[in-house]
Write a protein that holds these residues in place. Structure first.
Motif, PDB file in Angstrom:
ATOM      1  N   LEU A  43     105.442  79.772   1.930  1.00 53.42           N
ATOM      2  CA  LEU A  43     106.586  79.373   1.331  1.00 53.42           C
ATOM      3  C   LEU A  43     106.685  77.894   1.137  1.00 53.42           C
ATOM      4  O   LEU A  43     107.732  77.277   0.536  1.00 53.42           O
ATOM      5  CB  LEU A  43     107.764  79.758   2.383  1.00 53.42           C
ATOM      6  CG  LEU A  43     108.018  81.326   2.741  1.00 53.42           C
ATOM      7  CD1 LEU A  43     109.332  81.594   3.520  1.00 53.42           C
ATOM      8  CD2 LEU A  43     108.497  81.724   1.208  1.00 53.42           C
ATOM      9  N   ASP A  44     105.920  77.245   1.826  1.00 56.89           N
ATOM     10  CA  ASP A  44     106.002  75.636   1.690  1.00 56.89           C
ATOM     11  C   ASP A  44     105.492  75.088   0.415  1.00 56.89           C
ATOM     12  O   ASP A  44     104.018  74.978   0.404  1.00 56.89           O
ATOM     13  CB  ASP A  44     105.235  75.109   2.868  1.00 56.89           C
ATOM     14  CG  ASP A  44     105.441  73.438   2.763  1.00 56.89           C
ATOM     15  OD1 ASP A  44     104.521  72.911   3.804  1.00 56.89           O
ATOM     16  OD2 ASP A  44     105.896  73.042   2.132  1.00 56.89           O
ATOM     17  N   ILE A  45     106.150  75.002  -0.714  1.00 56.23           N
ATOM     18  CA  ILE A  45     105.576  74.475  -1.894  1.00 56.23           C
ATOM     19  C   ILE A  45     105.717  72.964  -1.994  1.00 56.23           C
ATOM     20  O   ILE A  45     105.949  72.563  -3.286  1.00 56.23           O
ATOM     21  CB  ILE A  45     106.365  75.347  -3.029  1.00 56.23           C
ATOM     22  CG1 ILE A  45     107.703  75.331  -2.798  1.00 56.23           C
ATOM     23  CG2 ILE A  45     105.781  76.627  -3.169  1.00 56.23           C
ATOM     24  CD1 ILE A  45     108.537  75.638  -3.877  1.00 56.23           C
ATOM     25  N   SER A  46     106.072  72.172  -0.959  1.00 57.42           N
ATOM     26  CA  SER A  46     106.239  70.880  -0.981  1.00 57.42           C
ATOM     27  C   SER A  46     105.302  70.149  -1.659  1.00 57.42           C
ATOM     28  O   SER A  46     105.907  69.125  -2.236  1.00 57.42           O
ATOM     29  CB  SER A  46     106.650  70.431   0.469  1.00 57.42           C
ATOM     30  OG  SER A  46     105.925  70.696   1.396  1.00 57.42           O
ATOM     31  N   THR A  48     103.571  70.547  -4.626  1.00 57.41           N
ATOM     32  CA  THR A  48     103.739  70.818  -5.784  1.00 57.41           C
ATOM     33  C   THR A  48     105.036  70.223  -6.185  1.00 57.41           C
ATOM     34  O   THR A  48     105.293  69.465  -7.105  1.00 57.41           O
ATOM     35  CB  THR A  48     103.518  72.361  -6.137  1.00 57.41           C
ATOM     36  OG1 THR A  48     102.407  73.092  -5.303  1.00 57.41           O
ATOM     37  CG2 THR A  48     103.353  72.346  -7.620  1.00 57.41           C
ATOM     38  N   LEU A  49     106.044  70.302  -5.331  1.00 57.46           N
ATOM     39  CA  LEU A  49     107.346  69.791  -5.804  1.00 57.46           C
ATOM     40  C   LEU A  49     107.430  68.405  -5.829  1.00 57.46           C
ATOM     41  O   LEU A  49     107.905  67.696  -6.462  1.00 57.46           O
ATOM     42  CB  LEU A  49     108.384  70.320  -4.760  1.00 57.46           C
ATOM     43  CG  LEU A  49     108.865  71.892  -4.868  1.00 57.46           C
ATOM     44  CD1 LEU A  49     110.104  72.195  -3.909  1.00 57.46           C
ATOM     45  CD2 LEU A  49     109.393  72.086  -6.297  1.00 57.46           C
ATOM     46  N   THR A  50     106.744  67.838  -4.803  1.00 57.51           N
ATOM     47  CA  THR A  50     106.624  66.489  -4.636  1.00 57.51           C
ATOM     48  C   THR A  50     105.911  65.757  -5.846  1.00 57.51           C
ATOM     49  O   THR A  50     106.350  64.833  -6.228  1.00 57.51           O
ATOM     50  CB  THR A  50     105.842  65.727  -3.407  1.00 57.51           C
ATOM     51  OG1 THR A  50     106.076  66.904  -2.257  1.00 57.51           O
ATOM     52  CG2 THR A  50     105.959  64.553  -3.086  1.00 57.51           C
ATOM     53  N   GLU A  51     104.931  66.350  -6.354  1.00 54.37           N
ATOM     54  CA  GLU A  51     104.046  65.801  -7.540  1.00 54.37           C
ATOM     55  C   GLU A  51     105.103  65.944  -8.631  1.00 54.37           C
ATOM     56  O   GLU A  51     105.155  65.074  -9.503  1.00 54.37           O
ATOM     57  CB  GLU A  51     102.943  66.883  -7.671  1.00 54.37           C
ATOM     58  CG  GLU A  51     101.697  66.286  -7.025  1.00 54.37           C
ATOM     59  CD  GLU A  51     100.399  67.067  -7.348  1.00 54.37           C
ATOM     60  OE1 GLU A  51      99.568  67.137  -6.726  1.00 54.37           O
ATOM     61  OE2 GLU A  51     100.416  67.609  -8.314  1.00 54.37           O
ATOM     62  N   ALA A  52     105.762  66.903  -8.705  1.00 59.91           N
ATOM     63  CA  ALA A  52     106.631  67.233  -9.927  1.00 59.91           C
ATOM     64  C   ALA A  52     107.816  66.193  -9.955  1.00 59.91           C
ATOM     65  O   ALA A  52     108.149  65.569 -11.131  1.00 59.91           O
ATOM     66  CB  ALA A  52     107.062  68.485 -10.043  1.00 59.91           C
ATOM     67  N   ALA A  53     108.370  66.037  -8.833  1.00 64.29           N
ATOM     68  CA  ALA A  53     109.324  64.945  -8.660  1.00 64.29           C
ATOM     69  C   ALA A  53     108.675  63.680  -9.008  1.00 64.29           C
ATOM     70  O   ALA A  53     109.647  62.687  -9.591  1.00 64.29           O
ATOM     71  CB  ALA A  53     110.190  65.182  -7.406  1.00 64.29           C
ATOM     72  N   GLY A  54     107.834  63.305  -8.561  1.00 63.96           N
ATOM     73  CA  GLY A  54     107.233  61.849  -8.681  1.00 63.96           C
ATOM     74  C   GLY A  54     106.846  61.813 -10.146  1.00 63.96           C
ATOM     75  O   GLY A  54     107.197  60.799 -10.674  1.00 63.96           O
ATOM     76  N   ALA A  55     106.526  62.790 -10.979  1.00 57.63           N
ATOM     77  CA  ALA A  55     106.267  62.741 -12.237  1.00 57.63           C
ATOM     78  C   ALA A  55     107.404  62.458 -13.039  1.00 57.63           C
ATOM     79  O   ALA A  55     107.736  61.335 -14.060  1.00 57.63           O
ATOM     80  CB  ALA A  55     105.693  63.841 -12.914  1.00 57.63           C
ATOM     81  N   ILE A  56     108.690  62.987 -12.575  1.00 59.72           N
ATOM     82  CA  ILE A  56     109.846  62.801 -13.205  1.00 59.72           C
ATOM     83  C   ILE A  56     110.311  61.364 -13.049  1.00 59.72           C
ATOM     84  O   ILE A  56     110.967  60.577 -13.982  1.00 59.72           O
ATOM     85  CB  ILE A  56     111.064  63.728 -12.738  1.00 59.72           C
ATOM     86  CG1 ILE A  56     110.522  65.193 -13.135  1.00 59.72           C
ATOM     87  CG2 ILE A  56     112.329  63.383 -13.257  1.00 59.72           C
ATOM     88  CD1 ILE A  56     111.597  66.261 -12.579  1.00 59.72           C
ATOM     89  N   VAL A  57     110.219  60.932 -11.607  1.00 58.85           N
ATOM     90  CA  VAL A  57     110.785  59.551 -11.654  1.00 58.85           C
ATOM     91  C   VAL A  57     109.834  58.274 -12.038  1.00 58.85           C
ATOM     92  O   VAL A  57     110.248  57.371 -12.355  1.00 58.85           O
ATOM     93  CB  VAL A  57     110.709  59.341  -9.890  1.00 58.85           C
ATOM     94  CG1 VAL A  57     110.830  57.903  -9.315  1.00 58.85           C
ATOM     95  CG2 VAL A  57     111.983  60.209  -9.341  1.00 58.85           C
TER      96      VAL A  57
END
Lengths: 374, 175
Positions: A43-46, A48-57
């Motif tokens: 369940l821990d997709i953190s 991948t999520l961190t990478e995506a948010a990092g790319a957005i920022v």
């Protein structure tokens, strides 16, 4: 238990071509977890999520194409009038005189070029020599019209067979700046408008090669033309901008390998513009070339350094891609640019699914591996 | 905030800060605004899916489509609220709630076996067969006391993930 289950493999022509992008990214939070697979691990997709948010920022690709306007310095009671005087001088004195210089240049050029081109049709060698000289002259006029202060370092390019020149790319004026010193045959994207007209008439005579970014088949045709050109003895030295697009002179994007697999010596040229005078980055998404030129002609000066660096050849056991990266390294170090692992063409298209597949593959592998552990 | 102007006033910053529960500092909000304007090419006031996908690092991410559904068309205030889960100051609960929202694509408040399967599919692509995924998931669920028919609520997520050290943090570059 799914003990003996194998991973459904993908077509593994996983770009042996590309230098590994993962090497460029800071070791992300994807540590290799050990131990038995639990629900919380699934369940821990953190990461991948961190990478995506990092790319957005913030992401290194968009940074390459950001035009950073110089800091305004006119925010003061006495600085503002000074700046206004500066504007007056630039627009009302410098600009008209520059336009006059440029027009003069065009008149001189055209009145010499057209006769030479038409009358000397039979005497090719003489004609080419004169045309070369005239193109160099015209470029000098252009450079003068922006008050270009160009400092050339290093030995001037010599006309030898089996050599190509590569340079980092900031704007079309790179070509003009280099051309005023030596008549290169450059390989360029075909542009519409008056630039395209110039390309098809005058620059043809110097031996320039055109391509269309959007046409896929074009690449083979262009590669063939390149090879033919390099073999010809009397052709002008070939100048290639391997980045394939204009970058903002703070970064370099990945070099395309086309220039590096011709079996020739590669002579790197590094160009660095001094931002204090004007930002020479041509953001082709934001302004047309005409606007860009006008901007240059209403600034104080275009100051840049050009370094002709030591010629490089393909080392034993080196692939063209590694060669390209090595030359990019040399140019970036000399011009003080940072390297990013992106393909410049991503400006116009989406990344290939291979990168996503790589991530998916490593996730699947890790999951299956942990499943084995007890 | 309507038409995104190129300058943020102090009132705007405070409004956005309140909306995200003070999870970002004012400087970070200004940076995020610069980033928002950079991505939003024609100053429409929101970032379209296409503009998000023009960031190669984002487009390469296996979960990009799911995140796009959550973030597409948001105005700046909601954009900051979306990213607030990634602030260092956000609570573990907030972060787990975010993860829950990613799984719960139909927003019905519960995550089914199929919902988890779909996320797994995004993450592993064609490198695992559907059967393999189902097998792994059933097995792992059974070990924690759930079945294929169970629905996981937010509390279940908190129970499962709360004990691990979740690292979801993104630093907003402030120049």
């Amino acid at each position: 238990m799914s003990g003996s289950e194998k991973l459904t493999s993908s077509s593994s022509e996983l770009d042996l071509d590309r230098p590994n992008i993962e090497d460029y990214f800071p070791s992300s939070s994807i540590q290799e977890p050990r131990g038995k697979l639990r629900l919380r691990d699934l369940l821990d997709i953190s990461p991948t999520l961190t990478e995506a948010a990092g790319a957005i920022v913030d992401d290194s690709f968009t940074r390459c194409f950001k035009s950073n306007p110089p800091e305004p310095w006119n925010w003061n009671v006495y600085l503002f009038p000074l700046w206004c005087c500066g504007v007056v001088v630039r627009y009302l004195i410098l600009f008209p005189s520059r336009v006059i210089v440029l027009t003069l240049g065009w008149i001189v050029f055209l009145s010499s070029f057209i006769p030479v081109h038409v009358l000397l049709k039979g005497h090719d060698k003489l004609r080419k020599k004169l045309e070369r000289y005239l193109v160099e002259l015209m470029c000098s006029f252009f450079v003068a019209s922006w008050t270009g202060v160009v400092k050339y370092h290093g030995p001037r390019p010599s006309r030898r067979p089996k050599q190509v020149f590569v340079a980092n790319h900031t704007s079309m004026i790179d070509f003009i700046i280099l051309e005023q010193m030596t008549a290169f045959a450059v390989i360029m994207q075909k542009h519409p408008g008056w630039v395209g007209l110039l390309q098809s008439t005058i620059l043809e005579s110097v031996g320039c090669i055109w391509f269309h970014r959007s046409e896929a088949k074009d690449r083979e045709i262009v590669a063939r033309k390149l090879r033919e050109h390099v073999r010809g003895i009397d052709n002008n030295p070939l100048l290639i901008f391997p980045e394939g697009t204009c970058v903002n002179n703070h970064y370099t994007v990945m070099f395309k390998k086309g220039a590096f697999e011709l079996g020739c010596t590669v002579c790197p040229i590094a160009i660095k513009y001094n931002k204090i005078f004007v930002d020479a980055f041509w953001n082709s998404r934001k302004q047309s070339f005409t606007t860009h030129l006008l901007q240059l002609m209403t600034s104080w000066a275009v100051v840049c350094d050009v370094w002709y660096l030591e010629p490089q050849t393909l080392k034993v056991g080196e692939t063209p891609i590694e060669f390209a990266e090595r030359v990019r390294d040399i140019i970036s170090v000399r011009a003080g640019l940072k390297k990013v692992p992106w393909d410049g063409y991503l400006k116009y298209s989406r990344p290939s699914p291979k990168h996503r597949e790589q991530k998916q593959q490593s996730f699947a592998e890790s999951m299956l591996q942990r499943l084995q552990e007890r | 905030m309507g038409q995104a102007p190129s300058m943020l006033t102090q009132y705007d910053i405070e409004e956005v800060q309140e909306h995200c529960n003070n999870l970002f500092s004012q400087q970070e909000i200004v940076s995020l605004y610069q980033r928002f304007c950079q991505l939003d090419r024609n100053a429409k006031g929101f970032i379209s899916a296409d503009e998000f996908l023009s960031v190669p690092e984002f487009a390469m991410n296996p979960l990009s489509q799911r995140l796009l559904k959550m973030v597409d068309g948001l105005n700046f205030k909601d954009f900051v609220a979306f990213l607030s889960a990634f602030s260092a100051k956000a609570t573990i609960q907030h972060k787990i709630e975010f993860i829950f929202r990613v799984y719960d694509s139909d927003s019905n408040g519960k995550v089914s076996f199929n919902d988890i399967l779909e996320v797994l599919r995004d993450l592993s692509g064609s490198f695992l067969s559907d059967k393999q995924r189902e097998q792994v998931l059933s097995q792992v669920l059974a070990e924690t006391g759930y079945t294929k028919e169970s629905y996981l609520m937010l509390d279940d997520f908190i129970k499962v993930l709360g004990s691990s050290d979740l690292k979801i943090e993104v630093e907003v570059p402030v120049d």
